[in-house]
Motif scaffolding. Structure first.
Motif, short mmCIF file in Angstrom:
data_model
loop_
_atom_site.label_atom_id
_atom_site.label_comp_id
_atom_site.label_asym_id
_atom_site.label_seq_id
_atom_site.Cartn_x
_atom_site.Cartn_y
_atom_site.Cartn_z
N PRO A 1 0.84 -1.20 0.00
CA PRO A 1 0.00 0.00 0.00
C PRO A 1 0.87 1.25 0.00
CG PRO A 1 -0.16 -1.17 2.10
CD PRO A 1 0.73 -1.98 1.21
N ASP A 2 0.49 2.20 -0.84
CA ASP A 2 1.20 3.48 -0.84
C ASP A 2 0.91 4.19 0.47
OD1 ASP A 2 0.64 4.21 -4.36
OD2 ASP A 2 2.15 2.98 -3.36
N LEU A 3 1.84 5.02 0.88
CA LEU A 3 1.68 5.72 2.15
C LEU A 3 0.71 6.90 2.06
CD1 LEU A 3 5.36 5.66 3.39
CD2 LEU A 3 3.50 4.13 4.02
N ALA A 4 0.58 7.47 0.87
CA ALA A 4 -0.29 8.63 0.73
C ALA A 4 -1.75 8.21 0.89
CB ALA A 4 -0.08 9.27 -0.63
N LEU A 5 -2.52 9.04 1.59
CA LEU A 5 -3.92 8.77 1.84
C LEU A 5 -4.68 8.72 0.51
CD1 LEU A 5 -6.07 8.40 4.00
CD2 LEU A 5 -6.41 10.86 3.98
N GLY A 6 -5.48 7.70 0.33
CA GLY A 6 -6.31 7.59 -0.86
C GLY A 6 -5.60 7.01 -2.07
N SER A 7 -4.32 6.71 -1.97
CA SER A 7 -3.60 6.12 -3.09
C SER A 7 -4.00 4.67 -3.27
CB SER A 7 -2.09 6.20 -2.85
OG SER A 7 -1.66 7.53 -2.81
N PRO A 8 -4.00 4.22 -4.51
CA PRO A 8 -4.36 2.81 -4.73
C PRO A 8 -3.29 1.87 -4.17
CG PRO A 8 -3.67 3.84 -6.79
CD PRO A 8 -3.70 4.92 -5.75
N THR A 9 -3.72 0.68 -3.82
CA THR A 9 -2.80 -0.36 -3.38
C THR A 9 -2.11 -0.92 -4.61
OG1 THR A 9 -4.26 -0.92 -1.55
CG2 THR A 9 -2.66 -2.59 -2.20
N ARG A 10 -0.79 -1.08 -4.56
CA ARG A 10 -0.01 -1.68 -5.64
C ARG A 10 0.12 -3.17 -5.36
NH1 ARG A 10 1.65 1.77 -9.08
NH2 ARG A 10 3.22 0.52 -10.10
N ILE A 11 -0.25 -3.96 -6.35
CA ILE A 11 -0.18 -5.42 -6.21
C ILE A 11 0.72 -5.95 -7.31
CG2 ILE A 11 -1.52 -7.55 -6.30
CD1 ILE A 11 -3.89 -5.71 -5.26
N THR A 12 1.80 -6.61 -6.91
CA THR A 12 2.74 -7.18 -7.86
C THR A 12 2.27 -8.59 -8.25
OG1 THR A 12 4.56 -5.93 -6.89
CG2 THR A 12 5.15 -7.83 -8.25
N VAL A 13 2.09 -8.79 -9.55
CA VAL A 13 1.70 -10.09 -10.08
C VAL A 13 2.97 -10.75 -10.59
CG1 VAL A 13 0.25 -11.33 -11.74
CG2 VAL A 13 -0.59 -9.21 -10.67
N MET A 14 3.37 -11.79 -9.90
CA MET A 14 4.60 -12.49 -10.23
C MET A 14 4.35 -13.59 -11.26
SD MET A 14 6.68 -10.87 -8.25
CE MET A 14 8.16 -11.85 -8.15
N GLN A 15 5.43 -14.11 -11.82
CA GLN A 15 5.35 -15.20 -12.79
C GLN A 15 4.54 -16.36 -12.22
OE1 GLN A 15 9.08 -16.28 -14.72
NE2 GLN A 15 8.62 -18.39 -14.16
N GLY B 1 -8.94 -7.94 -9.69
CA GLY B 1 -9.18 -6.83 -8.77
C GLY B 1 -10.39 -7.03 -7.88
N THR B 2 -10.33 -6.36 -6.73
CA THR B 2 -11.40 -6.47 -5.74
C THR B 2 -12.48 -5.40 -5.91
OG1 THR B 2 -10.26 -5.00 -4.20
CG2 THR B 2 -9.75 -7.37 -4.06
N GLY B 3 -12.21 -4.42 -6.76
CA GLY B 3 -13.12 -3.29 -6.91
C GLY B 3 -12.62 -2.07 -6.15
N ALA B 4 -11.70 -2.29 -5.21
CA ALA B 4 -11.07 -1.18 -4.47
C ALA B 4 -10.00 -0.55 -5.38
CB ALA B 4 -10.43 -1.72 -3.19
N PRO B 5 -9.55 0.65 -5.04
CA PRO B 5 -8.48 1.26 -5.85
C PRO B 5 -7.19 0.42 -5.77
CG PRO B 5 -9.51 2.90 -4.43
CD PRO B 5 -10.03 1.55 -4.00
N GLU B 6 -6.82 -0.18 -6.90
CA GLU B 6 -5.64 -1.04 -6.98
C GLU B 6 -4.93 -0.78 -8.30
OE1 GLU B 6 -7.03 -5.17 -4.90
OE2 GLU B 6 -7.98 -4.67 -6.81
N ILE B 7 -3.63 -0.97 -8.29
CA ILE B 7 -2.83 -0.97 -9.51
C ILE B 7 -2.06 -2.29 -9.51
CG2 ILE B 7 -0.93 0.09 -10.80
CD1 ILE B 7 -3.48 1.79 -10.79
N LEU B 8 -2.29 -3.09 -10.55
CA LEU B 8 -1.58 -4.35 -10.70
C LEU B 8 -0.31 -4.06 -11.50
CD1 LEU B 8 -4.57 -6.66 -11.69
CD2 LEU B 8 -3.92 -5.79 -9.44
N THR B 9 0.80 -4.62 -11.08
CA THR B 9 2.06 -4.33 -11.73
C THR B 9 2.89 -5.59 -11.90
OG1 THR B 9 3.99 -2.85 -11.68
CG2 THR B 9 3.25 -3.72 -9.58
#
Length: 183
Positions: free
Chosen positions: A5-19, A25-33
């Motif tokens: 999770p980013d530290l800034a309030l309201g920032s989307p959660t970053r989720i790393t998708v590994m090999q 997504g859950t519908g919450a603010p997320e960025i898949l990377t």
């Protein structure tokens, strides 16, 4: 998957998708990377249900007759898993749209695994009737991909090739006085 999770309030959660992984997504603010070389990441989304997900596969499918069972390393397994998981979250296959990334041929003179992976992804999606809206495949560079599974937006950046320093051999004097000679 690693959750950062980013530290800034309201920032989307970053989720790393590994090999070998799939994440929907859950519908919450997320960025898949993810970061790709010869692997492929397929980002699917349903713009009506506002659900999306990403997979990251190493190889297209097992060689026929090899006796290998398709598992989390293979696109054939992870593509089906991504579609099925999206449908359990309300996605409708006929509305799904795709973005595909990766498929680089990272080492000259070696088997062109990246090309085979990219062809597989394109053919699989065509066979399933899922249009590819954007793709950045092939070449010889790595990529970093970020995907918003709710809005279906992606960002793909090529990772600059940086030459590793050339190591120079260090000559050492030979030693004598035994059966062993050091070089």
């Amino acid at each position: 998957m690693r959750h950062d999770p980013d530290l800034a309030l309201g920032s989307p959660t970053r989720i790393t998708v590994m090999q070998g992984q799939v994440y929907v997504g859950t519908g919450a603010p997320e960025i898949l990377t993810t970061v790709l070389g010869s692997c492929i990441a397929c980002c699917l989304y349903d713009p009506i249900a506002r659900v999306g997900g990403m997979n990251h596969f190493l190889l297209a499918e097992p060689t026929p007759g090899s006796g290998t069972v398709a598992d989390q390393n293979y696109g054939i397994f992870l593509m089906e898993l991504l579609i099925n998981q999206m449908m359990t979250r309300g996605g409708v296959k006929s509305r799904m749209k795709a973005h595909i990334y990766g498929g680089g041929n990272m080492h000259a003179g070696m088997t062109r695994i990246g090309d085979a992976n990219a062809r597989f992804a394109q053919n699989f999606l065509a066979d399933e009737g899922i249009p590819v809206m954007r793709q950045d495949i092939g070449g010889d560079t790595a990529r970093r991909v970020d995907f918003d599974p709710v809005l279906g937006r992606t960002r793909c950046r090529h990772v600059e090739k940086v030459a590793a320093p050339v190591s120079k051999p260090v000559s050492q004097p030979a030693t004598s006085g035994g059966e062993l000679e050091l070089f």
